[in-house]
Design an enzyme around this catalytic site. Structure first.
Site, PDB file in Angstrom:
ATOM      1  N   ARG A 117       0.838  -1.206   0.000  1.00 58.57           N
ATOM      2  CA  ARG A 117       0.000   0.000   0.000  1.00 58.57           C
ATOM      3  C   ARG A 117       0.868   1.249   0.000  1.00 58.57           C
ATOM      4  O   ARG A 117       0.545   2.244  -0.639  1.00 58.57           O
ATOM      5  CB  ARG A 117      -0.898   0.005   1.238  1.00 58.57           C
ATOM      6  N   LEU A 161      -5.650   6.113   2.523  1.00 56.32           N
ATOM      7  CA  LEU A 161      -4.381   6.640   2.002  1.00 56.32           C
ATOM      8  C   LEU A 161      -3.264   6.284   2.985  1.00 56.32           C
ATOM      9  O   LEU A 161      -3.388   6.532   4.186  1.00 56.32           O
ATOM     10  CB  LEU A 161      -4.497   8.153   1.798  1.00 56.32           C
ATOM     11  N   ASN A 179     -10.941  15.028   3.099  1.00 54.87           N
ATOM     12  CA  ASN A 179     -11.803  13.917   2.690  1.00 54.87           C
ATOM     13  C   ASN A 179     -13.245  14.303   2.967  1.00 54.87           C
ATOM     14  O   ASN A 179     -13.539  15.030   3.905  1.00 54.87           O
ATOM     15  CB  ASN A 179     -11.440  12.672   3.516  1.00 54.87           C
ATOM     16  N   THR A 180     -14.149  13.791   2.155  1.00 55.68           N
ATOM     17  CA  THR A 180     -15.567  13.901   2.465  1.00 55.68           C
ATOM     18  C   THR A 180     -16.104  12.519   2.790  1.00 55.68           C
ATOM     19  O   THR A 180     -15.759  11.540   2.120  1.00 55.68           O
ATOM     20  CB  THR A 180     -16.348  14.588   1.325  1.00 55.68           C
ATOM     21  N   HIS A 181     -16.907  12.449   3.856  1.00 57.23           N
ATOM     22  CA  HIS A 181     -17.361  11.153   4.377  1.00 57.23           C
ATOM     23  C   HIS A 181     -18.861  11.213   4.657  1.00 57.23           C
ATOM     24  O   HIS A 181     -19.334  12.174   5.280  1.00 57.23           O
ATOM     25  CB  HIS A 181     -16.591  10.828   5.660  1.00 57.23           C
ATOM     26  N   GLY A 192      -4.998   8.207  10.575  1.00 60.35           N
ATOM     27  CA  GLY A 192      -6.035   7.259  10.998  1.00 60.35           C
ATOM     28  C   GLY A 192      -7.094   7.091   9.921  1.00 60.35           C
ATOM     29  O   GLY A 192      -7.007   7.671   8.842  1.00 60.35           O
TER      30      GLY A 192
HETATM   31  C1  GAR Z   1     -19.577  10.058  -1.298  1.00 60.44           C
HETATM   32  O1  GAR Z   1     -20.802  10.035  -0.606  1.00 60.44           O
HETATM   33  C2  GAR Z   1     -18.417  10.012  -0.324  1.00 60.44           C
HETATM   34  O2  GAR Z   1     -18.675  10.668   0.884  1.00 60.44           O
HETATM   35  C3  GAR Z   1     -18.275   8.534  -0.113  1.00 60.44           C
HETATM   36  O3  GAR Z   1     -18.428   7.993  -1.415  1.00 60.44           O
HETATM   37  C4  GAR Z   1     -19.371   8.787  -2.121  1.00 60.44           C
HETATM   38  C5  GAR Z   1     -18.834   9.076  -3.509  1.00 60.44           C
HETATM   39  O4  GAR Z   1     -19.844   9.599  -4.304  1.00 60.44           O
HETATM   40  N1  GAR Z   1     -17.015   8.206   0.450  1.00 60.44           N
HETATM   41  C6  GAR Z   1     -16.852   7.255   1.359  1.00 60.44           C
HETATM   42  O5  GAR Z   1     -17.745   6.524   1.734  1.00 60.44           O
HETATM   43  C7  GAR Z   1     -15.446   7.114   1.891  1.00 60.44           C
HETATM   44  N2  GAR Z   1     -15.428   6.321   3.075  1.00 60.44           N
HETATM   45  P1  GAR Z   1     -19.502  10.202  -5.744  1.00 60.44           P
HETATM   46  O6  GAR Z   1     -18.578   9.201  -6.449  1.00 60.44           O
HETATM   47  O7  GAR Z   1     -20.829  10.329  -6.422  1.00 60.44           O
HETATM   48  O8  GAR Z   1     -18.836  11.540  -5.535  1.00 60.44           O
END
Ligand code: GAR
EC number: 2.1.2.2
Length: 201
Positions: free
Chosen positions: A64, A98, A112-114, A148
Protein backbone atom coordinates in the site's frame (compact mmCIF):
# COMPACT_ATOMS: atom_id res chain seq x y z
CA UNK A 1 -6.09 30.16 -7.43
CA UNK A 2 -5.97 26.98 -5.34
CA UNK A 3 -4.85 23.94 -7.37
CA UNK A 4 -6.88 20.81 -6.65
CA UNK A 5 -6.06 17.15 -7.18
CA UNK A 6 -9.29 15.19 -6.77
CA UNK A 7 -9.23 11.44 -5.98
CA UNK A 8 -12.19 9.18 -6.76
CA UNK A 9 -13.23 5.53 -7.01
CA UNK A 10 -16.82 5.70 -8.27
CA UNK A 11 -19.34 7.81 -10.10
CA UNK A 12 -17.72 11.10 -9.19
CA UNK A 13 -20.79 13.25 -8.53
CA UNK A 14 -18.75 15.24 -6.00
CA UNK A 15 -16.00 15.67 -8.57
CA UNK A 16 -18.57 16.87 -11.10
CA UNK A 17 -19.88 19.43 -8.60
CA UNK A 18 -16.35 20.75 -8.01
CA UNK A 19 -15.65 20.96 -11.75
CA UNK A 20 -18.92 22.83 -12.28
CA UNK A 21 -18.19 25.24 -9.42
CA UNK A 22 -14.71 25.88 -10.78
CA UNK A 23 -16.27 26.82 -14.11
CA UNK A 24 -17.30 30.09 -12.44
CA UNK A 25 -14.40 32.55 -12.84
CA UNK A 26 -15.13 33.84 -9.32
CA UNK A 27 -14.55 30.40 -7.74
CA UNK A 28 -11.04 30.49 -6.24
CA UNK A 29 -9.95 26.92 -7.05
CA UNK A 30 -9.33 24.82 -10.16
CA UNK A 31 -9.09 21.07 -10.68
CA UNK A 32 -5.64 20.40 -12.19
CA UNK A 33 -5.84 16.60 -12.14
CA UNK A 34 -8.07 13.70 -11.16
CA UNK A 35 -6.71 10.39 -9.88
CA UNK A 36 -8.43 7.05 -9.32
CA UNK A 37 -7.50 3.64 -7.94
CA UNK A 38 -9.65 1.87 -10.54
CA UNK A 39 -11.40 2.57 -13.85
CA UNK A 40 -13.88 4.83 -12.09
CA UNK A 41 -16.91 5.96 -14.07
CA UNK A 42 -16.35 9.46 -12.70
CA UNK A 43 -13.16 9.83 -14.73
CA UNK A 44 -15.52 10.68 -17.60
CA UNK A 45 -16.27 14.00 -15.87
CA UNK A 46 -12.56 14.85 -15.96
CA UNK A 47 -12.28 13.75 -19.58
CA UNK A 48 -15.32 15.83 -20.59
CA UNK A 49 -13.79 18.90 -18.95
CA UNK A 50 -10.35 18.30 -20.50
CA UNK A 51 -8.75 17.74 -17.09
CA UNK A 52 -5.71 15.42 -16.92
CA UNK A 53 -6.60 12.15 -15.19
CA UNK A 54 -4.91 8.90 -14.31
CA UNK A 55 -5.48 5.49 -12.72
CA UNK A 56 -2.95 4.14 -10.22
CA UNK A 57 -3.96 0.60 -9.23
CA UNK A 58 -2.91 -0.87 -5.86
CA UNK A 59 -2.64 -4.32 -7.53
CA UNK A 60 0.30 -3.01 -9.59
CA UNK A 61 2.37 -2.43 -6.43
CA UNK A 62 3.89 -4.70 -3.79
CA UNK A 63 2.52 -2.69 -0.86
CA UNK A 64 0.00 0.00 0.00
CA UNK A 65 2.87 2.36 0.81
CA UNK A 66 4.37 1.89 -2.68
CA UNK A 67 0.96 2.50 -4.24
CA UNK A 68 0.66 5.67 -2.18
CA UNK A 69 4.07 6.90 -3.32
CA UNK A 70 3.15 6.29 -6.98
CA UNK A 71 -0.13 8.16 -6.48
CA UNK A 72 1.73 11.02 -4.78
CA UNK A 73 4.22 11.26 -7.66
CA UNK A 74 1.42 11.38 -10.25
CA UNK A 75 -0.28 14.20 -8.32
CA UNK A 76 2.96 16.13 -7.83
CA UNK A 77 3.58 16.03 -11.59
CA UNK A 78 0.60 18.38 -11.82
CA UNK A 79 2.06 20.82 -9.30
CA UNK A 80 -0.02 19.80 -6.29
CA UNK A 81 1.99 19.11 -3.14
CA UNK A 82 5.05 20.98 -4.33
CA UNK A 83 6.42 24.52 -4.15
CA UNK A 84 5.15 27.53 -2.21
CA UNK A 85 1.51 27.02 -3.31
CA UNK A 86 1.03 23.30 -2.67
CA UNK A 87 -2.70 23.29 -3.42
CA UNK A 88 -5.06 20.71 -2.00
CA UNK A 89 -5.70 17.00 -2.40
CA UNK A 90 -9.42 16.23 -2.19
CA UNK A 91 -10.50 12.65 -1.52
CA UNK A 92 -14.04 12.74 -2.94
CA UNK A 93 -15.24 9.15 -2.91
CA UNK A 94 -11.84 7.44 -2.96
CA UNK A 95 -12.67 4.09 -1.34
CA UNK A 96 -9.11 3.40 -0.09
CA UNK A 97 -7.21 4.33 3.01
CA UNK A 98 -4.38 6.64 2.00
CA UNK A 99 -1.11 5.23 3.38
CA UNK A 100 0.87 7.11 6.04
CA UNK A 101 3.66 8.11 3.64
CA UNK A 102 1.14 9.68 1.27
CA UNK A 103 -0.53 11.57 4.13
CA UNK A 104 2.83 12.89 5.38
CA UNK A 105 3.68 14.06 1.84
CA UNK A 106 0.63 16.35 1.56
CA UNK A 107 -0.43 17.04 5.16
CA UNK A 108 -2.19 19.28 6.13
CA UNK A 109 -3.37 20.10 2.59
CA UNK A 110 -5.42 16.95 2.27
CA UNK A 111 -9.18 16.64 2.90
CA UNK A 112 -11.80 13.92 2.69
CA UNK A 113 -15.57 13.90 2.46
CA UNK A 114 -17.36 11.15 4.38
CA UNK A 115 -21.07 10.25 4.38
CA UNK A 116 -21.67 10.29 8.15
CA UNK A 117 -21.32 12.60 11.14
CA UNK A 118 -17.81 11.61 12.24
CA UNK A 119 -16.67 10.31 14.67
CA UNK A 120 -19.82 8.21 14.16
CA UNK A 121 -19.72 5.56 11.42
CA UNK A 122 -16.18 5.76 9.98
CA UNK A 123 -15.07 3.35 7.26
CA UNK A 124 -16.32 2.11 3.92
CA UNK A 125 -20.00 1.45 4.83
CA UNK A 126 -20.99 4.59 6.69
CA UNK A 127 -24.55 4.82 5.35
CA UNK A 128 -25.28 1.11 5.90
CA UNK A 129 -23.77 1.27 9.40
CA UNK A 130 -25.92 4.28 10.37
CA UNK A 131 -29.08 2.42 9.25
CA UNK A 132 -28.01 -0.80 11.02
CA UNK A 133 -27.44 1.14 14.23
CA UNK A 134 -30.98 2.49 14.11
CA UNK A 135 -29.73 6.09 13.98
CA UNK A 136 -32.39 8.76 13.44
CA UNK A 137 -29.96 11.15 11.84
CA UNK A 138 -26.67 10.99 9.99
CA UNK A 139 -25.02 13.38 7.55
CA UNK A 140 -21.76 14.35 5.97
CA UNK A 141 -18.37 15.41 7.28
CA UNK A 142 -15.54 17.17 5.49
CA UNK A 143 -12.32 16.69 7.43
CA UNK A 144 -8.56 16.95 7.20
CA UNK A 145 -6.97 13.56 6.55
CA UNK A 146 -4.55 12.28 9.17
CA UNK A 147 -2.93 8.85 9.46
CA UNK A 148 -6.04 7.26 11.00
CA UNK A 149 -9.21 6.05 9.29
CA UNK A 150 -11.64 9.01 9.14
CA UNK A 151 -10.13 10.45 12.33
CA UNK A 152 -8.71 13.81 11.18
CA UNK A 153 -9.89 17.24 12.34
CA UNK A 154 -13.47 18.04 11.29
CA UNK A 155 -13.88 21.14 9.12
CA UNK A 156 -17.61 21.14 8.30
CA UNK A 157 -20.62 18.89 8.90
CA UNK A 158 -24.24 18.81 7.74
CA UNK A 159 -27.04 16.75 9.30
CA UNK A 160 -29.48 14.57 7.34
CA UNK A 161 -32.58 13.13 9.07
CA UNK A 162 -33.10 9.42 8.41
CA UNK A 163 -36.62 8.52 7.22
CA UNK A 164 -38.52 5.49 8.51
CA UNK A 165 -37.66 2.38 6.44
CA UNK A 166 -35.40 4.32 4.10
CA UNK A 167 -33.17 2.15 1.86
CA UNK A 168 -29.38 2.63 1.89
CA UNK A 169 -29.13 3.95 -1.66
CA UNK A 170 -31.94 6.49 -1.18
CA UNK A 171 -30.40 7.78 2.04
CA UNK A 172 -26.95 7.97 0.46
CA UNK A 173 -28.36 9.97 -2.45
CA UNK A 174 -30.00 12.44 -0.04
CA UNK A 175 -26.69 12.72 1.86
CA UNK A 176 -24.87 13.42 -1.41
CA UNK A 177 -27.31 16.23 -2.21
CA UNK A 178 -25.99 18.01 0.90
CA UNK A 179 -22.45 16.73 0.49
CA UNK A 180 -21.75 18.27 -2.91
CA UNK A 181 -22.45 21.92 -1.97
CA UNK A 182 -20.77 21.43 1.44
CA UNK A 183 -17.59 20.13 -0.18
CA UNK A 184 -17.61 22.86 -2.85
CA UNK A 185 -18.03 25.51 -0.15
CA UNK A 186 -15.36 24.02 2.14
CA UNK A 187 -12.86 24.13 -0.74
CA UNK A 188 -13.84 27.77 -1.36
CA UNK A 189 -13.20 28.57 2.31
CA UNK A 190 -9.77 26.91 2.18
CA UNK A 191 -8.92 28.77 -1.03
CA UNK A 192 -9.84 32.15 0.47
CA UNK A 193 -8.06 31.48 3.76
CA UNK A 194 -11.33 31.58 5.70
CA UNK A 195 -10.38 28.06 6.76
CA UNK A 196 -6.67 27.83 7.57
CA UNK A 197 -5.33 24.29 7.29
CA UNK A 198 -1.84 25.27 8.50
CA UNK A 199 -3.17 25.02 12.08
CA UNK A 200 -3.34 21.24 11.49
CA UNK A 201 0.31 20.78 10.44
C1 GAR B 1 -19.58 10.06 -1.30
O1 GAR B 1 -20.80 10.03 -0.61
C2 GAR B 1 -18.42 10.01 -0.32
O2 GAR B 1 -18.68 10.67 0.88
C3 GAR B 1 -18.27 8.53 -0.11
O3 GAR B 1 -18.43 7.99 -1.42
C4 GAR B 1 -19.37 8.79 -2.12
C5 GAR B 1 -18.83 9.08 -3.51
O4 GAR B 1 -19.84 9.60 -4.30
N1 GAR B 1 -17.02 8.21 0.45
C6 GAR B 1 -16.85 7.25 1.36
O5 GAR B 1 -17.75 6.52 1.73
C7 GAR B 1 -15.45 7.11 1.89
N2 GAR B 1 -15.43 6.32 3.07
P1 GAR B 1 -19.50 10.20 -5.74
O6 GAR B 1 -18.58 9.20 -6.45
O7 GAR B 1 -20.83 10.33 -6.42
O8 GAR B 1 -18.84 11.54 -5.53
Amino acid sequence: MLKLAVLISGGGSNLKAIIEAAGDPLYPAEVVCVGADTDAAGLAHAAAAGIPHFVIRPSDYDSREEWGMALAAAIQEHGVGTGPNPGLVVSAGLMRILPAGFVREFSPNLINTHPALLPLFPGAHAVRDALAAGATETGVTVHVIDEGVDTGPVLRQSVVEIREGEPEDGLHERIKQQERPLLVDTIRQIATGELDLSQFS
